[in-house]
Design a protein around this motif. Sequence first.
Motif, PDB file in Angstrom:
ATOM      1  N   LYS A   1       3.100   1.826  -2.134  1.00 43.31           N
ATOM      2  CA  LYS A   1       3.433   2.268  -3.121  1.00 43.31           C
ATOM      3  C   LYS A   1       5.164   1.894  -3.094  1.00 43.31           C
ATOM      4  O   LYS A   1       5.736   2.371  -4.378  1.00 43.31           O
ATOM      5  CB  LYS A   1       2.849   3.618  -4.011  1.00 43.31           C
TER       6      LYS A   1
ATOM      7  N   ASN B   1       9.843   2.507  -6.553  1.00 43.61           N
ATOM      8  CA  ASN B   1       8.531   3.533  -5.784  1.00 43.61           C
ATOM      9  C   ASN B   1       7.309   3.428  -7.837  1.00 43.61           C
ATOM     10  O   ASN B   1       7.974   2.710  -8.612  1.00 43.61           O
ATOM     11  CB  ASN B   1       9.145   4.540  -6.313  1.00 43.61           C
ATOM     12  N   THR B   2       5.746   2.644  -6.992  1.00 42.76           N
ATOM     13  CA  THR B   2       5.143   2.527  -7.981  1.00 42.76           C
ATOM     14  C   THR B   2       4.294   4.372  -7.837  1.00 42.76           C
ATOM     15  O   THR B   2       4.123   4.825  -6.828  1.00 42.76           O
ATOM     16  CB  THR B   2       4.066   1.621  -8.005  1.00 42.76           C
TER      17      THR B   2
ATOM     18  N   ASP C   1       0.424  -1.593   0.334  1.00 50.17           N
ATOM     19  CA  ASP C   1       0.062  -0.099  -0.220  1.00 50.17           C
ATOM     20  C   ASP C   1       1.075   1.143   0.138  1.00 50.17           C
ATOM     21  O   ASP C   1       0.523   2.127  -0.072  1.00 50.17           O
ATOM     22  CB  ASP C   1      -0.790  -0.017   0.746  1.00 50.17           C
TER      23      ASP C   1
ATOM     24  N   LYS D   1       1.167   4.500  -8.063  1.00 46.25           N
ATOM     25  CA  LYS D   1       0.103   3.838  -7.667  1.00 46.25           C
ATOM     26  C   LYS D   1       0.021   2.873  -7.498  1.00 46.25           C
ATOM     27  O   LYS D   1       1.048   1.979  -7.333  1.00 46.25           O
ATOM     28  CB  LYS D   1      -0.959   4.092  -8.554  1.00 46.25           C
ATOM     29  N   LYS D   2      -1.114   2.563  -6.176  1.00 41.07           N
ATOM     30  CA  LYS D   2      -1.286   1.433  -5.865  1.00 41.07           C
ATOM     31  C   LYS D   2      -1.156  -0.400  -6.865  1.00 41.07           C
ATOM     32  O   LYS D   2      -2.347   0.440  -7.668  1.00 41.07           O
ATOM     33  CB  LYS D   2      -2.618   1.498  -4.566  1.00 41.07           C
TER      34      LYS D   2
ATOM     35  N   ASP E   1      -1.680  -1.254 -12.274  1.00 37.09           N
ATOM     36  CA  ASP E   1      -2.120  -0.529 -11.150  1.00 37.09           C
ATOM     37  C   ASP E   1      -3.382  -0.424 -10.761  1.00 37.09           C
ATOM     38  O   ASP E   1      -4.196  -0.406 -12.449  1.00 37.09           O
ATOM     39  CB  ASP E   1      -1.268   1.110 -11.312  1.00 37.09           C
TER      40      ASP E   1
END
Length: 335
Positions: A65, A82-83, A63, A85-86, A103
């Motif tokens: 990210k 790093n993403t 969560d 969005k979730k 995502d």
Amino acid sequence: MKVPYHIIKYSKDHIALVFNNKIKIKNLSTNETIVLIQGENNNSFVRSIAFNNDATVLAVASDDKKLKFWDVKIGRCISIKNTPKKVNSIIFEKNGKKILVADGFGDVYRYTVNSSIEEGELMLGHVSMLTDILLSSDEKYVLTSDRDEKIRITHYPKTYVISNYCLGHKEYISKMTFIPNNDKLLLSGGGDDYLYLWDFINAKIIQKIDIKSLIEEAIKNNNLNSIESYNVKEITSYSKSNLIAVCFEKLPLIFLFNVIEGKLKIKNTIDTENMILDMAFDNIGRLWITNFVDSKTKNIINIISKFSPVEYLTDKELEFFEDTDECEIMIYPSI
């Protein structure tokens, strides 16, 4: 009351079960075990995991990210990405060097596992939230499903070329899987009354399985409470026996199908007595099931070792997984 395992994955003798921000992994051949902790705060609740092809690396999206890659043997985090969005679903390329991430914003990013670059490469996008992602066995296509009833078939890695859309679902799609021993066929399910079997390259419907009728009959035969909607929770397969198992939200039933001449035929229905959060076959055809936990739940996890008649495993295989965190109130999670 114990916190339930909400995710389970199997690959190459390794079974991984997730609760909150923790992942328990067991090598079923050597009985080696390890526990991974994705993060120390409440934002590190795990959303999706995936093993690479030889189960030496586990990718974990949470969560907060963060996309972390773990060395399964020693339990060390080897890389962090790093993403934007979730994340809802992830899948490795066959060589294990790169991973695709779908995502909640509708985008797919690609990350290189051992690269120092923390950001991903945008590969494709939908206009609604993505729910699942697959790579064809030849890695020529990436398949993505969304909340708007669509399955998109995209050329890979040239993802600017869309091959087809598989259209037919009337509600959102939650899960997809390739048919055992026939990777040109795709099975999908979600929030409507049918499972769809596709020739996905040609976007052709091969078979529609009326799950509404199957569920209503099973509810009647097992004296269960009726449910308002039929939401696919998980689809998993066992290639050695051409078996497919399907379970649904808020329903203590597993539907087993045989794959015969490229079509699905119902084999039997299993009443598990517990609502199911996730399930996966291991390499010898046992079905691991993670249960929703309430005051009536006896086990947070079960293993079905035989399907006709149904037999549950009761030996020491489960000892490592019997304990999770304590909680007071459980609410059944929706898709």
